[in-house]
Design a protein around this motif. Structure first.
Motif, PDB file in Angstrom:
ATOM      1  N   LEU A 128      -2.284   1.039  -7.787  1.00 42.72           N
ATOM      2  CA  LEU A 128      -0.897   0.625  -7.578  1.00 42.72           C
ATOM      3  C   LEU A 128      -0.358   1.134  -6.255  1.00 42.72           C
ATOM      4  O   LEU A 128       0.356   0.435  -5.536  1.00 42.72           O
ATOM      5  CB  LEU A 128      -0.022   1.131  -8.725  1.00 42.72           C
ATOM      6  N   VAL A 188      -5.722   3.699 -12.024  1.00 41.22           N
ATOM      7  CA  VAL A 188      -4.700   2.658 -12.049  1.00 41.22           C
ATOM      8  C   VAL A 188      -3.556   3.023 -11.107  1.00 41.22           C
ATOM      9  O   VAL A 188      -3.051   2.183 -10.357  1.00 41.22           O
ATOM     10  CB  VAL A 188      -4.180   2.437 -13.490  1.00 41.22           C
ATOM     11  N   GLU A 189      -3.202   4.313 -11.122  1.00 36.82           N
ATOM     12  CA  GLU A 189      -2.132   4.744 -10.209  1.00 36.82           C
ATOM     13  C   GLU A 189      -2.554   4.600  -8.751  1.00 36.82           C
ATOM     14  O   GLU A 189      -1.771   4.144  -7.915  1.00 36.82           O
ATOM     15  CB  GLU A 189      -1.763   6.211 -10.495  1.00 36.82           C
ATOM     16  N   MET A 205      -4.326  -6.822  -9.695  1.00 36.26           N
ATOM     17  CA  MET A 205      -4.599  -5.451 -10.150  1.00 36.26           C
ATOM     18  C   MET A 205      -6.083  -5.268 -10.440  1.00 36.26           C
ATOM     19  O   MET A 205      -6.683  -4.260 -10.046  1.00 36.26           O
ATOM     20  CB  MET A 205      -3.775  -5.180 -11.413  1.00 36.26           C
ATOM     21  N   ARG A 262       1.432  -2.684 -17.736  1.00 37.50           N
ATOM     22  CA  ARG A 262       0.462  -3.082 -16.721  1.00 37.50           C
ATOM     23  C   ARG A 262      -0.347  -1.905 -16.224  1.00 37.50           C
ATOM     24  O   ARG A 262      -1.482  -2.025 -15.838  1.00 37.50           O
ATOM     25  CB  ARG A 262       1.183  -3.724 -15.533  1.00 37.50           C
ATOM     26  N   ALA A 263       0.330  -0.724 -16.213  1.00 42.77           N
ATOM     27  CA  ALA A 263      -0.328   0.436 -15.642  1.00 42.77           C
ATOM     28  C   ALA A 263      -1.323   1.063 -16.603  1.00 42.77           C
ATOM     29  O   ALA A 263      -2.074   1.933 -16.225  1.00 42.77           O
ATOM     30  CB  ALA A 263       0.713   1.467 -15.233  1.00 42.77           C
ATOM     31  N   ALA A 264      -1.335   0.607 -17.869  1.00 44.07           N
ATOM     32  CA  ALA A 264      -2.231   1.204 -18.845  1.00 44.07           C
ATOM     33  C   ALA A 264      -3.674   0.873 -18.501  1.00 44.07           C
ATOM     34  O   ALA A 264      -3.989  -0.266 -18.219  1.00 44.07           O
ATOM     35  CB  ALA A 264      -1.904   0.685 -20.236  1.00 44.07           C
ATOM     36  N   PRO A 265      -4.534   1.878 -18.495  1.00 51.14           N
ATOM     37  CA  PRO A 265      -5.936   1.594 -18.216  1.00 51.14           C
ATOM     38  C   PRO A 265      -6.567   0.777 -19.337  1.00 51.14           C
ATOM     39  O   PRO A 265      -6.045   0.737 -20.450  1.00 51.14           O
ATOM     40  CB  PRO A 265      -6.566   2.987 -18.112  1.00 51.14           C
ATOM     41  N   GLU A 301     -11.770   2.181 -15.706  1.00 50.27           N
ATOM     42  CA  GLU A 301     -10.941   3.029 -14.857  1.00 50.27           C
ATOM     43  C   GLU A 301      -9.913   3.762 -15.718  1.00 50.27           C
ATOM     44  O   GLU A 301      -9.410   3.210 -16.689  1.00 50.27           O
ATOM     45  CB  GLU A 301     -10.195   2.177 -13.827  1.00 50.27           C
ATOM     46  N   ASN A 302      -9.607   4.994 -15.351  1.00 48.13           N
ATOM     47  CA  ASN A 302      -8.608   5.742 -16.120  1.00 48.13           C
ATOM     48  C   ASN A 302      -7.228   5.603 -15.469  1.00 48.13           C
ATOM     49  O   ASN A 302      -7.051   4.888 -14.487  1.00 48.13           O
ATOM     50  CB  ASN A 302      -9.014   7.215 -16.268  1.00 48.13           C
ATOM     51  N   ARG A 303      -6.270   6.310 -16.073  1.00 45.91           N
ATOM     52  CA  ARG A 303      -4.889   6.183 -15.626  1.00 45.91           C
ATOM     53  C   ARG A 303      -4.725   6.545 -14.145  1.00 45.91           C
ATOM     54  O   ARG A 303      -3.958   5.927 -13.420  1.00 45.91           O
ATOM     55  CB  ARG A 303      -4.006   7.087 -16.505  1.00 45.91           C
ATOM     56  N   LEU A 330      -8.486  -2.685  -8.546  1.00 43.66           N
ATOM     57  CA  LEU A 330      -9.155  -1.651  -9.343  1.00 43.66           C
ATOM     58  C   LEU A 330     -10.650  -1.567  -9.056  1.00 43.66           C
ATOM     59  O   LEU A 330     -11.256  -0.508  -9.192  1.00 43.66           O
ATOM     60  CB  LEU A 330      -8.938  -1.913 -10.837  1.00 43.66           C
TER      61      LEU A 330
END
Lengths: 360, 270
Positions: free
Chosen positions: B134, B130-131, B108, A30-33, B125-127, B112
């Motif tokens: 979250l 995403v963090e 999510m 889920r966390a993967a962009p 969006e990059n990692r 985002l």
């Protein structure tokens, strides 16, 4: 205001402790962009396959050795079959991407060029131009295109003006207004056919049904002059549309210039639909089915749905046209009828499902 | 509780200043009528008023979502109109009142979009984004909602997602239109706790429209009360939440307020 993480970590953990919430920030997948590569490959494969199939089938199956040797076969292929497949692709891409755009912009999964009356307006505009003569051009651009563009633009404005009260676009009114604009437009077309001389009336009739009839690439180049800017606009505002699909006010608060985006949607969709209608007649429901199919496979992200609807729309209409060319042993079906049957049924299914949503 | 009554000194550290704001949807029917107020940097403020008193319109003006017919809004001393939209979206986040969702975006995906003021137009969006998203969800205690389609969430859950999206914008200032309306008792208290934490740890400023007057004292620093589009009272919760003030705000002579265990309770009727 950068660097330091703005959000207090574990704010939910102290006393509030929702049983499962903190300390488990989603699983890895889920966390993967998100990225565009994998869906794009998938969609391009579909497009390539449908291009090959529709080039292969036809009045006679493609014979590669004959193509290499026989002059007539070669010219038949390059002057008739190839342009026709390309044309189907262009029209399908146009309708598919405009459908995805309108659905996101109006936040209405039933919106598309046909249901919103945009194609109806274009048809009327083009009919007027045909009644005055098909061949007239303005700086190399056929008059029919410009007239259809104007008709589509008027239709979008009327439909939007009717359905908007203050800040809210009422989904029911939107579709109703689209239907009524379509009815008025087709009444106008009938009037023009009645008044116009016999041969032109027949021309209009044949063309409104929605057939793809093209010889050589000349007209295709002329279409592309108008279509490419339209497509470019749509792709450029895909992100704004993604934000708008979640609500106009929140999009505005995220920095989207809603008014400018609105104008771009008008211009691009009436330009694209106008030209598509002027060339292919009313090819209904492609703009409805395609974005839905894409969303079903790839999810809701408009930044994916829009470009993929473009490519899948191209492939779909190539196949539909191939079916239209080959379904009958003698002659061919109008492709508009093929898509209307497939799309009409899909529309009814969606309408039935949509009743579950509280948004009226 | 730090009381902010030195008004002339407050000018300097006001994050949002409104000067003579007026707004009308129809000609000459002022919904917001000559409102001037200062929202201090790092203050947790509430905007109260009767239904139709112009609260939502006022905060839309303050958030730059509408432009005033007269008067102006300054953000960090700069005219709000002159600030590019995207830059403003990095400093000021707005949580709308109702959030009707037609398409089943996941929570999510919604959160985002709060990162979009930071990402270029043609990039996903990059990692890190995403963090951030979250963490924003976790901050409102809604991390478990991330993969769920928002169309399946309850009103309160959707409200939390909207707040999380605003937090993902990493704003200096949050403007919330009745965020507590759809929340239950526990989540209401949690929301106020989150806003206070953000204020204490990062100096975030927040302005929140609310009808729930029990939330205000002692959690909030400042309360603005408007009546028929005009600012009727402003001050600390203790100063505004008094029977004689609230009776005029709500045009209801029966409003009573009583202090009990350090909190102010407000009710109307017998």
């Amino acid at each position: 205001m950068d660097a330091s993480p703005q959000v207090p970590e574990g704010a939910g953990s102290s006393q509030q402790s929702t049983p499962s919430s903190p300390r488990r920030p989603g699983n890895a997948s889920r966390a993967a962009p998100r990225n565009l590569i994998r869906p794009l490959i998938l969609v391009l494969l579909f497009l390539a396959a449908s291009t090959l199939v529709s080039l292969w089938v036809g009045y006679r199956l493609l014979d590669l050795s004959l193509l290499r040797e026989d002059e007539t076969a070669r010219s038949l292929f390059f002057q008739l079959r190839l342009p026709r497949v390309v044309m189907a692709g262009i029209l399908g891409a146009s309708l598919g991407s405009v459908g995805a755009c309108l659905q996101a912009f109006f936040r209405n999964p039933l919106a598309e060029p046909f249901t919103l009356g945009v194609s109806g307006g274009g048809t009327l505009g083009a009919s007027v131009a045909i009644a005055f003569g098909w061949g007239i051009t303005l700086a190399g651009v056929p008059m029919v295109f410009l007239a259809a563009f104007a008709g589509s633009a008027v239709a979008v404005l009327v439909v939007y003006w009717l359905s908007r009260t203050g800040d809210v676009v009422m989904p029911g009114t939107l579709l109703l207004a689209g239907v009524v604009v379509n009815l008025i437009a087709s009444a106008g077309v009938i009037l023009i056919q009645y008044i116009a001389d016999y041969s032109r009336a027949l021309q209009i009739l044949r063309w409104t049904i929605g057939t793809i009839d093209v010889v050589g690439f000349d007209r295709i180049w002329r279409m592309l002059i108008l279509l490419i800017p339209g497509w470019a606009i749509l792709l450029a505002i895909a992100r704004d549309l993604h934000l708008l699909a979640m609500g106009e006010e929140s999009a505005a608060s995220l920095g989207v210039n809603v008014r400018r985006c609105e104008r771009l949607v008008y211009i691009a969709s009436s330009l694209i639909v106008g030209v598509a209608v002027a060339e292919g007649g009313t090819i209904a429901f492609v703009g409805l089915i395609i974005p839905h199919a894409v969303r079903l496979v790839l999810g809701q992200d408009v930044r994916l749905v829009l470009p993929c609807s473009f490519l899948v729309g191209a492939g779909f209409l190539m196949l539909a046209d191939a079916l239209a060319r080959t379904a009958l042993t003698s002659g061919e079906l109008p492709v508009g009828a093929v898509t209307a049957v497939i799309g009409g049924v899909t529309f009814l299914g969606l309408l039935r499902r949509q009743r579950r949503f509280s948004a009226i | 509780m730090a009381s902010g009554n030195s008004i002339s000194a407050a000018r300097a550290d006001a994050l949002i200043q409104a000067r003579g704001l007026r707004f009308a949807y129809e000609a000459d029917r002022w919904v917001v009528d000559d409102v001037s107020l200062d929202l201090k940097r790092g203050a947790l403020a509430a905007l109260i008023g009767a239904n139709g008193s112009g609260k939502s319109t006022l905060i839309r003006l303050l958030a730059g979502l509408r432009s005033a017919s007269a008067g102006e809004v300054l953000f960090s001393g700069q005219p709000l109109k002159g600030i590019p939209r995207k830059r403003l979206a990095r400093s000021l986040a707005y949580v709308p009142q109702i959030n009707p969702m037609i398409f089943p975006f996941t929570a999510m995906e919604v959160v985002l979009t709060g990162r979009s003021p930071y990402t270029p137009r043609f990039r996903f969006e990059n990692r890190l984004d995403v963090e951030q998203a979250l963490m924003a969800l976790a901050a409102v205690g809604a991390a478990h909602l991330a993969p769920r389609p928002v169309t399946e969430l309850s009103g309160g859950e959707r409200q939390l997602v909207a707040v999380a999206r605003a937090l993902a914008q990493e704003p200096e200032c949050l403007i919330l239109d009745e965020p507590a309306a759809a929340l239950d008792l526990k989540h209401r208290a949690a929301l106020i706790r989150i806003l206070r934490q953000l204020r204490d740890r990062q100096g975030m400023t927040a302005l929140m429209v609310t009808h729930d007057l029990q939330l205000l004292d002692p959690a909030f620093d400042r309360v603005f009360a408007i009546h028929r589009g005009s600012l009727l009272a402003e001050g600390s919760p203790g100063q505004v939440l008094r029977g004689e003030v609230l009776s005029r705000v709500y045009e209801d002579p029966q409003v009573r307020a009583r202090k009990l265990e350090g909190r102010t309770f407000v009710w109307s009727g017998t």
